[in-house]
Write an enzyme that holds these catalytic residues in place. Structure first.
Site, PDB file in Angstrom:
ATOM      1  NE  ARG A 164      -4.068  -1.844   0.292  1.00  0.00           N
ATOM      2  CZ  ARG A 164      -4.017  -3.137  -0.030  1.00  0.00           C
ATOM      3  NH1 ARG A 164      -2.950  -3.645  -0.605  1.00  0.00           N
ATOM      4  NH2 ARG A 164      -5.050  -3.911   0.206  1.00  0.00           N
ATOM      5  CB  SER A 240      -8.375  -2.016   4.754  1.00  0.00           C
ATOM      6  OG  SER A 240      -8.836  -3.232   4.224  1.00  0.00           O
ATOM      7  CD  GLU A 336      -5.195   0.396   2.919  1.00  0.00           C
ATOM      8  OE1 GLU A 336      -5.934   0.926   2.069  1.00  0.00           O
ATOM      9  OE2 GLU A 336      -5.292  -0.785   3.287  1.00  0.00           O
TER      10      GLU A 336
HETATM   11  N1  EPU Z   1     -11.538 -11.096  10.100  1.00  0.00           N
HETATM   12  C1  EPU Z   1     -12.075 -10.968  11.371  1.00  0.00           C
HETATM   13  N2  EPU Z   1     -13.158 -10.136  11.537  1.00  0.00           N
HETATM   14  C2  EPU Z   1     -13.707  -9.453  10.516  1.00  0.00           C
HETATM   15  C3  EPU Z   1     -13.168  -9.597   9.219  1.00  0.00           C
HETATM   16  C4  EPU Z   1     -12.087 -10.415   9.025  1.00  0.00           C
HETATM   17  O1  EPU Z   1     -11.612 -11.567  12.333  1.00  0.00           O
HETATM   18  O2  EPU Z   1     -14.659  -8.702  10.764  1.00  0.00           O
HETATM   19  C5  EPU Z   1     -10.335 -11.924   9.923  1.00  0.00           C
HETATM   20  C6  EPU Z   1     -10.622 -13.269   9.334  1.00  0.00           C
HETATM   21  O3  EPU Z   1      -9.828 -14.223  10.040  1.00  0.00           O
HETATM   22  C7  EPU Z   1     -10.106 -13.156   7.909  1.00  0.00           C
HETATM   23  C8  EPU Z   1      -8.968 -12.165   8.071  1.00  0.00           C
HETATM   24  O4  EPU Z   1      -9.435 -11.264   9.084  1.00  0.00           O
HETATM   25  O5  EPU Z   1      -9.671 -14.388   7.441  1.00  0.00           O
HETATM   26  C9  EPU Z   1      -8.618 -11.386   6.824  1.00  0.00           C
HETATM   27  O6  EPU Z   1      -9.778 -10.698   6.348  1.00  0.00           O
HETATM   28  P1  EPU Z   1     -10.045 -10.483   4.799  1.00  0.00           P
HETATM   29  O7  EPU Z   1      -9.736 -11.734   4.065  1.00  0.00           O
HETATM   30  O8  EPU Z   1     -11.378  -9.867   4.659  1.00  0.00           O
HETATM   31  O9  EPU Z   1      -8.946  -9.464   4.319  1.00  0.00           O
HETATM   32  P2  EPU Z   1      -8.232  -8.224   5.041  1.00  0.00           P
HETATM   33  O10 EPU Z   1      -6.869  -8.661   5.448  1.00  0.00           O
HETATM   34  O11 EPU Z   1      -9.075  -7.629   6.070  1.00  0.00           O
HETATM   35  C10 EPU Z   1      -7.162  -7.300   2.844  1.00  0.00           C
HETATM   36  C11 EPU Z   1      -6.981  -5.929   2.245  1.00  0.00           C
HETATM   37  C12 EPU Z   1      -8.247  -5.503   1.516  1.00  0.00           C
HETATM   38  C13 EPU Z   1      -8.523  -6.540   0.431  1.00  0.00           C
HETATM   39  C14 EPU Z   1      -8.716  -7.900   1.111  1.00  0.00           C
HETATM   40  C15 EPU Z   1      -8.899  -9.003   0.121  1.00  0.00           C
HETATM   41  C16 EPU Z   1      -5.415  -4.793   3.715  1.00  0.00           C
HETATM   42  C17 EPU Z   1      -5.231  -3.806   4.792  1.00  0.00           C
HETATM   43  N3  EPU Z   1      -6.668  -4.993   3.295  1.00  0.00           N
HETATM   44  O12 EPU Z   1      -8.151  -7.179   3.862  1.00  0.00           O
HETATM   45  O13 EPU Z   1      -8.031  -4.265   0.885  1.00  0.00           O
HETATM   46  O14 EPU Z   1      -9.670  -6.204  -0.316  1.00  0.00           O
HETATM   47  O15 EPU Z   1      -7.520  -8.240   1.872  1.00  0.00           O
HETATM   48  O16 EPU Z   1      -7.679  -9.237  -0.513  1.00  0.00           O
HETATM   49  O17 EPU Z   1      -4.437  -5.371   3.244  1.00  0.00           O
HETATM   50  C18 EPU Z   1      -8.281  -1.938   1.195  1.00  0.00           C
HETATM   51  O18 EPU Z   1      -7.061  -1.878   1.144  1.00  0.00           O
HETATM   52  O19 EPU Z   1      -8.994  -0.905   1.364  1.00  0.00           O
HETATM   53  C19 EPU Z   1      -8.915  -3.224   1.111  1.00  0.00           C
HETATM   54  C20 EPU Z   1     -10.223  -3.378   1.227  1.00  0.00           C
END
Ligand code: EPU
Length: 340
Positions: A164, A240, A336
């Site tokens: 990012r 995010s 971010e």
């Molecule tokens: N989780 C929770 N609670 C929640 C949501 C998620 O505990 O309410 C846990 C779950 O264990 C899940 C893990 O968090 O497996 C990861 O969540 P998710 O797969 O939704 O992805 P993320 O790490 O939260 C990242 C990017 C997103 C991108 C998604 C999909 C970052 C900071 N964010 O989110 O990017 O769309 O992966 O690849 O790296 C953005 O940058 O604005 C964004 C939305």
């Protein structure tokens, strides 16, 4: 070019925060900057560059000049049997570009469907989702210097892309305006799906991999995303809010002794990424609010405007969440989103 004074940035930020900028101007071409610079008053003020404001949190009125690139051309600059290079104006909506590439049957951008924002912001932030990042397809970034209009072209390796971030978010922030970006995409017969992100792979497990097309992956990404990220049209947010923090193996072990179920993802350098959403959920903030700002019920990493929130309220909420995560896990969450 239309210079607007005391202009509300409400339509230009997805958090839907109502702040004003002293002056607002849309830039289309190099000469626009040269003309603006001849205005002594405008030239003496600080300038800030914005896109669609899908990664910005405004906490106060903006002094000086806010500029936005509206250059919207898309053209094919090179093509061979397997690949195509397209040069895209910074003002094109990111999702429109993704759709355009899908309509042409090209591989490369399908995992990045539905990310709000403009093409110009894509390299700045090195947007990413579902195992892809903008840097995987960007070959060149053309910028305009906002002081003298000078054009510079950066090759991919010169952009210092990171998680990012890029050179445009670091040393050149508010100095270089991204004007066009060149992407290298693969033609239908020459590409393949990137299914490294497990939930995406699972959602496509019934489709034989040979029959996958960019459109099929694109539709699957949209379905996943709509499930998780609240639509900013309905509830102001910037995706995010925090980056996913990284810890070393020793610290992960220590955390695992206290929280055996802590999710983690090993990175190439041997350190581990921990989902910030999980950390936040453990502090009980999911679905809670502070004033008119809330932590989304849908996804704990997304802070939302519950209606008429100020930027300061959202920032305060982020500080409270950060403090609780730090207290419980000894992990410092880094935003971010850019806070102005
Ligand atoms: N989780 C929770 N609670 C929640 C949501 C998620 O505990 O309410 C846990 C779950 O264990 C899940 C893990 O968090 O497996 C990861 O969540 P998710 O797969 O939704 O992805 P993320 O790490 O939260 C990242 C990017 C997103 C991108 C998604 C999909 C970052 C900071 N964010 O989110 O990017 O769309 O992966 O690849 O790296 C953005 O940058 O604005 C964004 C939305």
């Amino acid at each position: 070019m239309h210079i607007q004074a005391n202009y509300s940035l409400l339509p230009h930020n997805t958090f839907k925060v109502d702040v004003k900028t002293q002056y607002y101007v849309e830039i289309n071409r190099q000469s626009d900057i040269l003309i603006l610079r001849t205005d002594m008053k405008l030239a003496s003020l600080p300038w800030k560059i914005i896109g669609d404001g899908s990664n910005l949190l405004f906490t106060q009125d903006i002094e000086g000049v806010t500029i936005r690139c509206t250059f919207k051309q898309i053209k094919i600059v090179k093509e061979d049997q397997d690949e195509v290079w397209i040069s895209v104006g910074a003002g094109v909506e990111w999702h429109d570009l993704v759709k355009y590439s899908i309509d042409n049957g090209w591989w490369g951008l399908e995992n990045l469907a539905l990310i709000p924002g403009t093409v110009g912001a894509a390299p700045v932030q090195n947007i990413g989702a579902y195992g892809s990042e903008a840097r995987d397809c960007i070959t060149r970034v053309q910028t305009l210097n906002i002081y003298d209009g000078q054009r510079t072209e950066f090759r991919n390796s010169e952009c210092n892309f990171g998680y990012r971030t890029s050179i445009f978010k670091q040393e050149y922030v508010n100095k270089l305006l991204v004007h066009r970006v060149t992407f290298r995409l693969r033609k239908a017969h020459a590409g393949q799906a990137n299914l490294v992100y497990a939930p995406l792979k699972e959602s496509l497990q019934d489709t034989p991999s040979k029959t996958l097309t960019p459109k099929i992956v694109f539709d699957a990404v949209i379905a996943l995303r709509e499930d998780k990220v609240p639509d900013p049209q309905r509830q102001g947010n910037a995706g995010s809010f925090f980056k996913n923090p990284v810890v070393d193996p020793e610290y992960l072990e220590e955390l695992q002794s206290r929280y055996p179920d802590i999710p983690n993802h090993r990175m190439l350098d041997g350190n581990f990424k921990i989902p910030a959403a999980w950390l936040i959920e453990q502090t009980d903030w999911k679905g809670k609010s502070h004033g008119h700002a809330g932590v989304s019920m849908q996804h704990a990493l997304v802070l939302v405007n519950l209606g008429n929130a100020t930027g300061s309220e959202i920032e305060e909420l982020s500080q409270m969440v950060k403090a609780d995560v730090n207290h419980k896990f000894g992990i410092y969450l880094e935003p971010e989103v850019i806070i102005l």
